[in-house]
Design a protein around this motif. Structure first.
Motif, PDB file in Angstrom:
ATOM      1  N   UNK A  84      -8.268  11.158  -0.511  1.00 45.38           N
ATOM      2  CA  UNK A  84      -7.885  12.106  -1.700  1.00 45.38           C
ATOM      3  C   UNK A  84      -7.307  13.397  -1.147  1.00 45.38           C
ATOM      4  N   UNK A  85      -6.343  14.283  -1.847  1.00 52.77           N
ATOM      5  CA  UNK A  85      -5.939  15.376  -1.178  1.00 52.77           C
ATOM      6  C   UNK A  85      -5.377  16.330  -2.221  1.00 52.77           C
ATOM      7  N   UNK A  86      -5.775  17.548  -2.165  1.00 50.98           N
ATOM      8  CA  UNK A  86      -5.322  18.654  -2.911  1.00 50.98           C
ATOM      9  C   UNK A  86      -4.948  20.025  -2.267  1.00 50.98           C
ATOM     10  N   UNK A  87      -3.832  20.286  -2.911  1.00 50.08           N
ATOM     11  CA  UNK A  87      -3.105  21.441  -2.172  1.00 50.08           C
ATOM     12  C   UNK A  87      -2.757  22.646  -3.364  1.00 50.08           C
TER      13      UNK A  87
ATOM     14  N   UNK B 251      -4.732   8.089  -2.318  1.00 50.41           N
ATOM     15  CA  UNK B 251      -3.690   6.906  -1.575  1.00 50.41           C
ATOM     16  C   UNK B 251      -3.989   5.777  -2.471  1.00 50.41           C
ATOM     17  N   UNK B 252      -3.321   4.741  -2.523  1.00 48.08           N
ATOM     18  CA  UNK B 252      -3.293   3.435  -3.144  1.00 48.08           C
ATOM     19  C   UNK B 252      -3.107   2.323  -2.194  1.00 48.08           C
TER      20      UNK B 252
ATOM     21  N   UNK C 196       0.926  -1.353   0.130  1.00 48.26           N
ATOM     22  CA  UNK C 196      -0.187  -0.038   0.005  1.00 48.26           C
ATOM     23  C   UNK C 196       0.845   1.439   0.037  1.00 48.26           C
ATOM     24  N   UNK C 197       0.351   2.385  -0.941  1.00 51.62           N
ATOM     25  CA  UNK C 197       1.044   3.724  -0.662  1.00 51.62           C
ATOM     26  C   UNK C 197       0.097   4.801   0.024  1.00 51.62           C
ATOM     27  N   UNK C 198       0.876   5.427   0.658  1.00 51.51           N
ATOM     28  CA  UNK C 198      -0.012   6.678   1.402  1.00 51.51           C
ATOM     29  C   UNK C 198      -0.719   7.484   0.405  1.00 51.51           C
ATOM     30  N   UNK C 199       0.384   8.043  -0.376  1.00 50.95           N
ATOM     31  CA  UNK C 199      -0.280   9.161  -1.440  1.00 50.95           C
ATOM     32  C   UNK C 199       0.591   9.079  -2.730  1.00 50.95           C
ATOM     33  N   UNK C 200      -0.358   9.062  -3.772  1.00 50.33           N
ATOM     34  CA  UNK C 200       0.292   9.037  -5.162  1.00 50.33           C
ATOM     35  C   UNK C 200      -0.096  10.053  -5.776  1.00 50.33           C
ATOM     36  N   UNK C 201       0.358  10.714  -6.788  1.00 47.63           N
ATOM     37  CA  UNK C 201      -0.211  12.047  -7.609  1.00 47.63           C
ATOM     38  C   UNK C 201       0.816  12.797  -8.264  1.00 47.63           C
ATOM     39  N   UNK C 202       0.446  14.192  -7.983  1.00 44.52           N
ATOM     40  CA  UNK C 202       1.274  15.118  -8.954  1.00 44.52           C
ATOM     41  C   UNK C 202       1.619  16.320  -8.287  1.00 44.52           C
TER      42      UNK C 202
END
Length: 306
Positions: free
Chosen positions: A103-106, A53-54, A19-25
């Motif tokens: 999910x997260x957006x910054x 997350x994954x 598992x991965x905590x966060x994946x994105x851009x």
């Protein structure tokens, strides 16, 4: 005729499971229209980070283009407010069904505000660095707002030493003389009269607050106004001579170490009943080659750490 193109994220096996905590851009260029209470909608140029997350251990990866397209919709067809951010976060999750449940957006951007001068009635632009982070987990959305406020801080120790030098100079000048108000008044207007001045420096308060998950509008302007009103000496935009003189007076009447500034900000954040907050005071010393720093948190269980 074009054939179906492969989707490696769906079909290829993971090189290693987990598992991965966060994946994105990160560092996504994203101009958008920002909405906040008591502020006309304003276009800002942001840098965005978008993550899910994954939690599916054997999945090859996520669908990054789906995150990007959801942000692009926010940028081109909507205005950024709690409701549209919630929609984007929901899209992040629904477009990764079976892969992600967080999910997260910054957003990082500078918010330009018109600020009035102290006395002259002039006005000018000041930009405030803003970070807005929104997260959804277990179907609960949380918002976190960070703002930097720049101000001037005058050292109380330096002010006391300067006053002593002025007293010494006064004794040397008027030793055993009969004083007249005119003589003293004229002497105080000379460089010999004000023989020393306290040192002050540009300072920055970094303040992060956790917003109520049910908030229906952001209120950035009120937070900035509250912090500047408490500090008393925010840096100015448009300045005439009367404004500069008033700024000097405010500095002289609001002497503060970094500890003083931190306690002032902590008290005002407590009064505003934020569920959590973190603050760091940075006095960029004009005397020392290092900075003076103070950090404080609300101290709630599971909250921000100092």
């Amino acid at each position: 005729m074009q054939t179906n193109m492969p989707d490696i994220a769906d079909t290829a096996p993971a090189l290693q499971t987990g598992k991965l905590d966060w994946v994105g851009m990160g560092e996504i260029e994203l101009p958008f229209i920002f909405e906040s209470k008591d502020l006309a909608p304003v276009t800002v140029n942001a840098k965005a980070r978008a993550f899910v997350n994954l939690h599916k251990e054997d999945a090859k990866g996520i669908h990054m283009s789906r995150l990007f397209l959801a942000l692009d919709l926010l940028s081109t067809e909507q205005q950024v407010n709690p409701q549209t951010i919630a929609q984007a976060l929901d899209t992040f999750i629904t477009s990764h069904e079976g892969l992600s449940d967080k999910a997260q957006i910054e957003f990082k951007f500078e918010l330009p505000l018109r600020r009035k001068s102290l006395l002259s009635g002039k006005a000018g632009w000041k930009s405030y660095p803003i970070t807005l982070t929104s997260t959804i987990e277990n179907n609960v959305i949380s918002y976190e707002l960070t703002v930097d406020v720049t101000y001037s801080s005058t050292c109380p120790c330096s002010a006391a030493l300067a006053r002593q030098l002025i007293q010494n100079a006064f004794n040397e000048k008027f030793n055993q003389e009969t004083l007249s108000q005119k003589d003293v008044h004229e002497w105080l207007g000379t460089t010999q009269g004000i023989v020393a001045t306290p040192h002050s420096q540009r300072s920055i308060a970094n303040v992060k607050v956790k917003l109520d998950s049910s908030c229906d509008e952001f209120d950035v302007v009120n937070l900035i106004n509250t912090l500047e009103a408490e500090l008393k000496t925010p840096v100015q935009a448009a300045v005439k001579r009367e404004d500069e003189q008033e700024f000097a007076r405010l500095n002289g009447q609001n002497l503060m170490f970094c500890e003083d500034a931190a306690r002032k900000i902590k008290a005002v954040l407590e009064n505003d009943n934020f569920s959590d907050y973190w603050l760091q005071i940075n006095h960029y010393e004009s005397l020392h080659a290092h900075d003076a720093v103070a950090i404080a948190v609300k101290g709630v269980s599971g909250g921000y750490k100092a």
